[in-house]
Design an enzyme around this catalytic site. Structure first.
Site, short mmCIF file in Angstrom:
data_model
loop_
_atom_site.label_atom_id
_atom_site.label_comp_id
_atom_site.label_asym_id
_atom_site.label_seq_id
_atom_site.Cartn_x
_atom_site.Cartn_y
_atom_site.Cartn_z
N GLU A 177 128.91 22.90 79.00
CA GLU A 177 128.46 24.28 79.25
C GLU A 177 127.19 24.29 80.11
O GLU A 177 127.01 25.20 80.93
CB GLU A 177 128.25 25.03 77.93
CG GLU A 177 129.49 25.14 77.04
CD GLU A 177 130.73 25.71 77.72
OE1 GLU A 177 130.60 26.51 78.67
OE2 GLU A 177 131.86 25.32 77.32
N HIS A 201 128.24 24.39 83.64
CA HIS A 201 128.57 25.76 84.10
C HIS A 201 127.27 26.54 84.37
O HIS A 201 127.17 27.27 85.35
CB HIS A 201 129.36 26.50 83.01
CG HIS A 201 130.81 26.13 82.93
ND1 HIS A 201 131.68 26.27 83.98
CD2 HIS A 201 131.55 25.64 81.90
CE1 HIS A 201 132.90 25.87 83.61
NE2 HIS A 201 132.85 25.49 82.34
#
Ligand code: MG
Length: 492
Positions: free
Chosen positions: A263, A266
């Site tokens: 994550e 991202h």
């Protein structure tokens, strides 16, 4: 000098942006802090905001049409017009009744899917899947396509990506991946299981590890935060406000660790989008595939490397005392177990693309009408067996495992593999990983982020994915890079 029509568009777009911003905060809160009983009013509020956002976007159509006729637009202006046309296309071609029906059908289907998976009984889910497939085919017909109807659905997730692209990608990737996988399994250096997978950890101690990891990745404390949710995700609330979540199962700490790194990848993308793109339709990633390439790059190429194990050692040693019993090489092998498993989300780097290939194959046939929903479990298991040589024993570890179909997402899975391919193309650009190794040996995360920022992040959604990739790599997709990465990592 900004084109005056584009300037007008952006002025009015602020409203669409503000609604999107609000929905993002609500969505984040729903998954992290909202008490359970808040879900009904949250659903109502989000539905109303979505209607407003649709209206505000549709009201831009005349201006966008005007801009489409304008000459001498620069890349940034053309990008704005292109991205808006894509959302207008959806809003104008899909009538509100259909949007509504999809919403109703998928909300119910998701609840049924959970029960069906728990009971491992596809028959419960089948009538819902029938409805969803009917609606997805209607969406494809209304959006329009050339060639295969699945093209319309693929394009929603990966602009310009077609059945013929995906067929090429998998045909080039799967047989050679299988040979590499068989060799790696036969050699036995990368173990199928590791004792650390069953070791229980203290959640608070693991939270301190994750805190150190985001610091190691130089996540900016004033523009980023991390919370906890069942399914980890990243949400870009604004260019200066990107949030991730991670999860704590309490056993096998690598699951939590790699969720955090994935994550963060991202988030690094979201935070790297150029300041000029803030408050415009371009303040987003180029596509699902390109976004996933960033998370996979950090999770796999960086995170699962020997050099990164050494960077993690201090925080692991300090917070998880049991790790001290394992040397760096043991930790590396724990991070890189290789086994043929049935569940995609548990798959390692080498077997992951087989899972997306199976779903791609089955989805394509469903949308073409070659496979009916009642045939899905059988076809799923046959395809899985054909690809990986093992057969799921029940629906829960077969066709029912993932939530996507119940939510109406057809055309999503190939983007996971595109992410793996593009991550390996970056690895290739960084001297087949040598530049990454050198940077990590110096604990130099910034130079890696700079490369990604300059070549990919700063453009946001200015270019469609294939155009962006061709700009960076001289070609859109090259599966050989991923195969070379596998060979160097697992066989050399
Ligand atoms: Mg991801």
């Amino acid at each position: 000098m900004v084109n005056p029509v584009v300037r007008d568009i952006l002025k009015r777009y602020t409203q669409v942006w503000a609604l999107g911003h609000s929905m993002a905060v609500l969505g984040w809160d729903t998954e992290t802090h909202m008490p359970e009983a808040g879900s009904k009013p949250r659903g109502m509020a989000s539905g109303q905001l979505a209607v407003l956002a649709q209206k505000a976007t549709v009201s831009l159509d005349p201006l966008v049409k005007k801009a489409e006729k304008a000459r001498n637009l620069d890349d940034w202006e053309m990008g704005i017009v292109r991205v808006l046309r894509r959302s207008l296309d959806y809003y104008l071609k899909i009538p509100p009744e259909l949007v509504d029906e999809i919403q109703r059908v998928t909300t119910e289907a998701t609840v049924v899917w959970r029960t069906a998976r728990k009971k491992s009984d596809f028959r419960l889910f089948r009538p819902h899947l029938e409805n969803i497939v009917r609606l997805q085919r209607e969406v494809a017909d209304r959006l329009g396509y050339s060639g295969h109807p699945y093209n319309a659905l693929l394009d929603m997730f990966e602009e310009g990506f077609t059945v013929s692209d995906a067929d090429d990608v998998y045909a080039a990737l799967i047989p050679k991946s299988r040979r590499i996988l068989e060799k790696v399994t036969a050699e036995g250096i990368y173990p199928p299981k590791h004792p650390l997978e069953s070791v229980v950890y203290d959640t608070e101690a693991m939270a301190r590890v994750n805190g150190d990891v985001v610091e190691l990745l130089k996540m900016p404390a004033d523009r980023f935060r991390m919370d906890v949710s069942t399914h980890p995700f990243t949400t870009q609330i604004a260019s200066d406000d990107v949030r991730i979540t991670t999860r704590y199962e309490g056993r096998s700490f690598k699951e939590s660790l790699f969720s955090t790194i994935h994550e963060s990848g991202h988030a690094i993308y979201g935070l790297g989008v150029g300041a000029k793109l803030a408050y415009t339709p371009l303040a987003d990633g180029a596509s699902y595939g390109v976004h996933e390439s960033q998370s996979r790059f950090w999770e796999n190429v960086v995170g699962r490397s020997r050099e990164f194990v050494r960077l993690l050692r201090p925080t692991l040693g300090k917070n998880l005392p049991f790790v001290k019993r394992y040397d760096d090489e043991q930790l590396y092998l724990y991070f890189n177990t290789v086994r043929k498993s049935f569940i995609r989300v548990e798959a390692d780097e080498l077997t992951y693309n087989f899972h997306t290939a199976v779903r791609y194959d089955v989805e394509k046939k469903i949308i073409a009408g070659e496979v009916t929903p009642s045939e899905v479990p059988e076809i799923w298991n046959d395809t899985f067996d054909e690809y990986l040589g093992v057969r799921p024993k029940n629906d829960a570890e077969g066709a029912l495992q993932d939530v996507h179909w119940s939510g109406g997402s057809f055309g999503y899975f190939a983007t996971y593999t595109l992410g793996n391919i593009v991550a390996a193309m970056i690895w290739h650009k960084m001297k087949d990983g040598d530049a990454i190794r050198e940077a990590l040996e110096k604990k130099d995360i910034i130079s890696l982020k700079k490369w990604l920022g300059t070549n990919i992040h700063r453009y946001g959604a200015t270019y469609p994915p294939k155009v962006l990739q061709t700009k960076v790599f001289g070609e859109a997709y090259n599966t050989d890079r991923l195969l070379a990465y596998f060979e160097k990592k697992f066989l050399a």
